[in-house]
Motif scaffolding. Structure first.
Motif, short mmCIF file in Angstrom:
data_model
loop_
_atom_site.label_atom_id
_atom_site.label_comp_id
_atom_site.label_asym_id
_atom_site.label_seq_id
_atom_site.Cartn_x
_atom_site.Cartn_y
_atom_site.Cartn_z
N THR A 46 75.16 32.08 145.03
CA THR A 46 76.51 32.25 144.49
C THR A 46 76.78 33.73 144.19
OG1 THR A 46 76.49 30.03 143.57
CG2 THR A 46 78.05 31.58 142.60
N LEU A 49 77.93 35.31 147.31
CA LEU A 49 79.34 35.00 147.58
C LEU A 49 80.26 35.85 146.70
CD1 LEU A 49 79.64 31.17 148.24
CD2 LEU A 49 79.16 33.03 149.83
N ARG A 50 79.86 36.06 145.46
CA ARG A 50 80.68 36.91 144.57
C ARG A 50 80.74 38.34 145.10
NH1 ARG A 50 77.98 34.75 139.48
NH2 ARG A 50 79.15 32.83 139.14
N SER A 53 83.10 38.31 148.09
CA SER A 53 84.50 38.22 147.64
C SER A 53 84.92 39.46 146.88
CB SER A 53 84.69 37.00 146.72
OG SER A 53 84.31 35.83 147.37
N GLN A 84 87.36 32.07 150.10
CA GLN A 84 86.29 31.26 149.51
C GLN A 84 86.80 29.91 149.01
OE1 GLN A 84 83.79 33.36 146.78
NE2 GLN A 84 82.69 31.52 146.15
N PRO A 86 85.73 27.74 146.19
CA PRO A 86 84.82 27.97 145.07
C PRO A 86 84.03 26.73 144.66
CG PRO A 86 87.08 27.85 144.28
CD PRO A 86 87.14 27.72 145.78
N MET A 161 84.14 30.79 153.25
CA MET A 161 82.88 30.67 152.53
C MET A 161 82.99 29.46 151.61
SD MET A 161 82.17 34.67 151.68
CE MET A 161 83.54 34.91 150.56
N ASP A 163 81.15 27.18 148.68
CA ASP A 163 80.06 27.12 147.71
C ASP A 163 79.82 25.67 147.30
OD1 ASP A 163 78.07 27.87 146.00
OD2 ASP A 163 79.33 29.06 144.66
#
Ligand code: ATP
Length: 238
Positions: A46, A49-50, A53, A84, A86, A161, A163
């Motif tokens: 995660t 991914l942050r 983003s 994304q 989320p 993306m 999650d």
């Protein structure tokens, strides 16, 4: 070929305050691939991914679509098609399904194209079509995940993306979502999937990276990783 990957993450480190989480992590995603990041709870998926983003700063190289992603704000990254879905979906619970989907398209000004894509979403997810007037918060977990994916697709992403797509969902729903991934890839959308469920991830992806303690420890074609003894022992309970 020498064509640059759609997404190139090279030697990226990031963390929270003084706590490092990613340690020189490198991955690549080529256009129209479905790539999974797998690994146990807390591995840093995660967090990556942050970083992608642009919600979290990092060191190292981030290239997206031949541009310097590291120099972009979250809004600019979104504008370049990095979208994304989320964890926990984060829908607008008190808005209808249709209004949630239209929120995904808030940046787009071609009304005819947006209307066409809305109809396409209802073909891709017939359940959402049936429930277009229903409040998003009143739907089942699987329907909410469909809504979150459709909302992201309404942004016309280049790279989507996702999650924890399968978290808390029944296997039959997860199978449907996996089929949708294959379908949207046919339409040219590239997918980066973050999954704790390694079985689901390797079933859906072309390639996967195993991440442990903020580093890539294994990478390869998903079919090959399914047969890897280390993966089977650590993640598939074989
Ligand atoms: P999960 O599936 O649980 O999300 P993950 O692989 O995605 O696992 P991360 O969420 O990236 O892991 O978390 C990596 C590490 O960073 C963990 O040790 C976590 O406790 C820590 N962490 C995550 N978010 C924060 C935050 N906002 N502040 C401080 N530490 C955080």
């Amino acid at each position: 070929s020498s064509a640059e990957a759609l997404l190139r993450v090279e030697q990226v480190s990031a963390g929270y305050g003084l706590m490092p989480v990613l340690h020189g992590l490198s991955i690549e995603v080529r256009a129209a691939e479905i790539v999974a990041l797998v690994g146990s709870n807390g591995a840093g998926k995660t967090t990556l991914l942050r970083v992608l983003s642009r919600l979290l700063p990092c060191t190292g190289t981030l290239r997206f679509n031949r541009q310097d992603l590291a120099a972009m704000t979250p809004d600019q990254a979104f504008g370049h098609g990095l979208v994304q879905v989320p964890e926990g979906r984060q829908l607008f619970d008190r808005m209808t399904v249709q209004d949630n989907l239209l929120m995904g398209a808030f940046r787009r000004h071609d009304k005819a194209a947006v209307a066409r894509d809305l109809q396409r979403m209802y073909q891709l997810f017939p359940r959402l079509g049936e429930r277009r007037r229903q409040l998003a918060g009143s739907m089942s977990g699987g329907e909410q995940q469909m809504c979150a994916m459709a909302r992201a697709l309404m942004a016309a992403p280049v790279l989507m993306m996702i999650d924890e797509m399968s978290l808390g969902l029944a296997p039959v729903i997860v199978d449907q979502l996996t089929e949708v991934l294959a379908e949207i890839r046919k339409n040219g959308v590239t997918v980066l999937l973050v999954e704790q469920d390694v079985q689901v991830a390797l079933g859906a992806a072309d390639r996967a990276y195993v991440i442990e303690n903020g580093r890539v420890t294994l990478a390869g074609p998903a079919r090959q990783l399914i047969d890897d003894p280390a993966v089977q022992q650590a993640y598939l309970g074989v």
